[in-house]
Design an enzyme around this catalytic site. Structure first.
Site, PDB file in Angstrom:
ATOM      1  N   HIS A 198     -12.858   0.451   8.242  1.00 20.81           N
ATOM      2  CA  HIS A 198     -11.443   0.362   8.630  1.00 20.81           C
ATOM      3  C   HIS A 198     -10.921   1.563   9.413  1.00 20.81           C
ATOM      4  CE1 HIS A 198     -10.491   2.885   5.109  1.00 20.81           C
ATOM      5  NE2 HIS A 198      -9.397   3.189   5.776  1.00 20.81           N
TER       6      HIS A 198
HETATM    7  C1  UD1 Z   1      -4.251   3.596   6.278  1.00 23.64           C
HETATM    8  C2  UD1 Z   1      -4.342   5.114   6.345  1.00 23.64           C
HETATM    9  C3  UD1 Z   1      -5.731   5.571   5.902  1.00 23.64           C
HETATM   10  C4  UD1 Z   1      -6.152   4.953   4.578  1.00 23.64           C
HETATM   11  C5  UD1 Z   1      -6.005   3.448   4.680  1.00 23.64           C
HETATM   12  C6  UD1 Z   1      -6.371   2.760   3.384  1.00 23.64           C
HETATM   13  C7  UD1 Z   1      -2.949   6.137   8.075  1.00 23.64           C
HETATM   14  C8  UD1 Z   1      -2.946   6.794   9.403  1.00 23.64           C
HETATM   15  N1  UD1 Z   1      -4.113   5.611   7.691  1.00 23.64           N
HETATM   16  O1  UD1 Z   1      -5.072   3.061   7.301  1.00 23.64           O
HETATM   17  O2  UD1 Z   1      -5.731   6.995   5.771  1.00 23.64           O
HETATM   18  O3  UD1 Z   1      -7.494   5.278   4.306  1.00 23.64           O
HETATM   19  O4  UD1 Z   1      -4.662   3.120   5.012  1.00 23.64           O
HETATM   20  O5  UD1 Z   1      -6.369   1.378   3.518  1.00 23.64           O
HETATM   21  O6  UD1 Z   1      -1.943   6.112   7.414  1.00 23.64           O
HETATM   22  N2  UD1 Z   1      -2.346  -4.523   7.686  1.00 23.64           N
HETATM   23  C9  UD1 Z   1      -2.129  -5.777   7.146  1.00 23.64           C
HETATM   24  N3  UD1 Z   1      -1.707  -5.855   5.859  1.00 23.64           N
HETATM   25  C10 UD1 Z   1      -1.479  -4.765   5.094  1.00 23.64           C
HETATM   26  C11 UD1 Z   1      -1.695  -3.500   5.654  1.00 23.64           C
HETATM   27  C12 UD1 Z   1      -2.127  -3.393   6.953  1.00 23.64           C
HETATM   28  O7  UD1 Z   1      -2.324  -6.790   7.799  1.00 23.64           O
HETATM   29  O8  UD1 Z   1      -1.083  -4.921   3.911  1.00 23.64           O
HETATM   30  C13 UD1 Z   1      -2.849  -4.410   9.079  1.00 23.64           C
HETATM   31  C14 UD1 Z   1      -1.743  -4.181  10.080  1.00 23.64           C
HETATM   32  O9  UD1 Z   1      -1.871  -5.110  11.083  1.00 23.64           O
HETATM   33  C15 UD1 Z   1      -2.008  -2.785  10.621  1.00 23.64           C
HETATM   34  C16 UD1 Z   1      -3.458  -2.499  10.271  1.00 23.64           C
HETATM   35  O10 UD1 Z   1      -3.760  -3.336   9.161  1.00 23.64           O
HETATM   36  O11 UD1 Z   1      -1.806  -2.711  11.989  1.00 23.64           O
HETATM   37  C17 UD1 Z   1      -3.693  -1.065   9.906  1.00 23.64           C
HETATM   38  O12 UD1 Z   1      -2.758  -0.622   8.934  1.00 23.64           O
HETATM   39  P1  UD1 Z   1      -2.225   0.896   9.013  1.00 23.64           P
HETATM   40  O13 UD1 Z   1      -1.178   1.082   8.027  1.00 23.64           O
HETATM   41  O14 UD1 Z   1      -1.934   1.246  10.423  1.00 23.64           O
HETATM   42  O15 UD1 Z   1      -3.463   1.819   8.668  1.00 23.64           O
HETATM   43  P2  UD1 Z   1      -4.802   1.583   7.839  1.00 23.64           P
HETATM   44  O16 UD1 Z   1      -5.911   1.299   8.770  1.00 23.64           O
HETATM   45  O17 UD1 Z   1      -4.612   0.641   6.712  1.00 23.64           O
END
Ligand code: UD1
Length: 345
Positions: A198
């Site tokens: 991820h």
């Molecule tokens: C975030 C943290 C990372 C942590 C990880 C754990 C930052 C910069 N990164 O990364 O340090 O290790 O979480 O999981 O804060 N999304 C969904 N549903 C959800 C959550 C996210 O669909 O419940 C999708 C969204 O489209 C989003 C993508 O996942 O664009 C990434 O989510 P984001 O919050 O940007 O960061 P993570 O990759 O989850």
């Protein structure tokens, strides 16, 4: 907090605060909002639901963090906390630390002092800024203490041990009792590997993602890829399908089921920080799909090994691992030490 690993880190702290009958206002930024990325951790670990949810959701780094800053500032002004506790290295951590520091609130950073020394990682920027604006730095390991010392922060640092180890060490019965309900039995009846991907550096660079998925599908041993939503989104936007072969995708799992899966596997292949450590503590060899790790303690006895190119995974999987005789992550009392340090001040 707002992202999956933070709901786990919160658990032991919330328990100690409750046992000492202190007031605790839990603020969820809403960074993770899917039930299987958020709610499941509160239910399973029996943590009270957040008092406030800012509902920020997804966005670019700037828009996500900016929205959190506004919501957190308003919450801090109305709640007037004696301490603001922030966890780990996500955008939620950074936003809370910056909002609280501008209001001159005292900040405690749980899981302080980790460094990958790779400033291209958004998490590394979040860690550095959060450590430098916090009043008390709770380091999980001796190495984290050393990193803080190198940045002139030792007078504010406390070696607390790791709160994730607190949770894992107390969960062994629950992990043993848990059934693998959300993973097809056909995948777990023989030898299998657990994988997660991820990090933006792996999901958002097309060549890297293609290489990782191809390597995993050619392993010849079943691979259970527990897919973070970021991975699903990246595969879809890059038009990538699951390659045929040994690779199988499942939806995100709850805490106990994930650890049960890891414990039952012959190895973990991941780019997650937390999972490298979970594998180490459960005695399962790990391959980390990155060029560096913020948890070098896990390299002990070759329990964890870096594979930035995702090549020769088969060879790495079959490597000789030694016996680990010490636990660098503390004795399961980190949360107790952290809350006591806040009370002492
Ligand atoms: C975030 C943290 C990372 C942590 C990880 C754990 C930052 C910069 N990164 O990364 O340090 O290790 O979480 O999981 O804060 N999304 C969904 N549903 C959800 C959550 C996210 O669909 O419940 C999708 C969204 O489209 C989003 C993508 O996942 O664009 C990434 O989510 P984001 O919050 O940007 O960061 P993570 O990759 O989850």
């Amino acid at each position: 907090m707002g992202a999956r690993p933070q709901f786990i880190k919160l658990k032991p702290i919330a328990d100690v605060i409750q046992s000492k009958k202190l007031e605790h206002v839990v603020v969820h930024t809403g960074q993770h909002y899917d039930a299987n990325m958020s709610d499941v951790f509160f239910q399973e670990l029996d943590t009270a639901p957040p008092d406030v949810n800012l509902g920020v959701g997804s966005g670019s780094h700037a828009s996500q963090t900016a929205e959190m800053l506004v919501g957190l500032e308003a919450t801090f002004l109305s709640e007037k906390p004696d301490w603001v506790l922030v966890y780990g290295d996500t955008n939620s951590t950074l936003a809370a630390a910056v909002a609280a520091s501008k209001l001159n609130l005292r900040i405690g950073h749980v899981e302080s002092g980790l460094r990958s020394n790779n400033r291209e990682m958004p998490e590394e920027i979040n860690r550095i800024i959060t450590d430098h604006v916090s009043s008390l730095l709770f380091a999980p390991t001796k190495l984290a203490m050393k990193n803080l010392d190198q940045e002139g922060l030792s007078s504010r640092s406390i070696l607390s041990g790791d709160v994730m180890a607190d949770v894992l060490l107390k969960s062994s019965d629950a992990i043993n009792r848990t059934k693998l309900r959300n993973v097809p039995e056909s995948l777990t009846s023989g030898e299998f590997i657990v994988a997660t991907v991820h990090r933006a550096s792996n999901t958002d660079k097309h060549e890297n993602l293609v290489q990782i998925l191809d390597s995993l599908s050619q392993l010849g041993t079943d691979v259970v890829l527990v897919a973070h939503p970021r991975l699903r989104a990246a595969m879809s936007s890059q038009g990538l399908n699951l390659p045929s072969g040994s690779l199988h995708i499942v939806e995100p799992l709850g805490y106990f089921e994930m650890l049960k899966l890891v414990k039952s596997s012959i190895g973990v292949i991941t780019d997650s920080g937390g999972l490298q450590k979970d594998a180490f503590l459960l005695g399962v060899p790990c391959i980390t799909l990155r060029s560096e790790s913020e948890w070098p303690e896990t390299f002990m006895s070759s329990m964890n090994i870096l594979a930035p190119e995702a090549g020769n995974l088969n060879e790495l999987l079959r490597r000789q691992v030694g016996v680990v005789s010490e636990n660098p992550f503390g004795d399961g009392t980190a949360a107790e030490k952290i809350v006591q340090a806040l009370l002492d001040r």
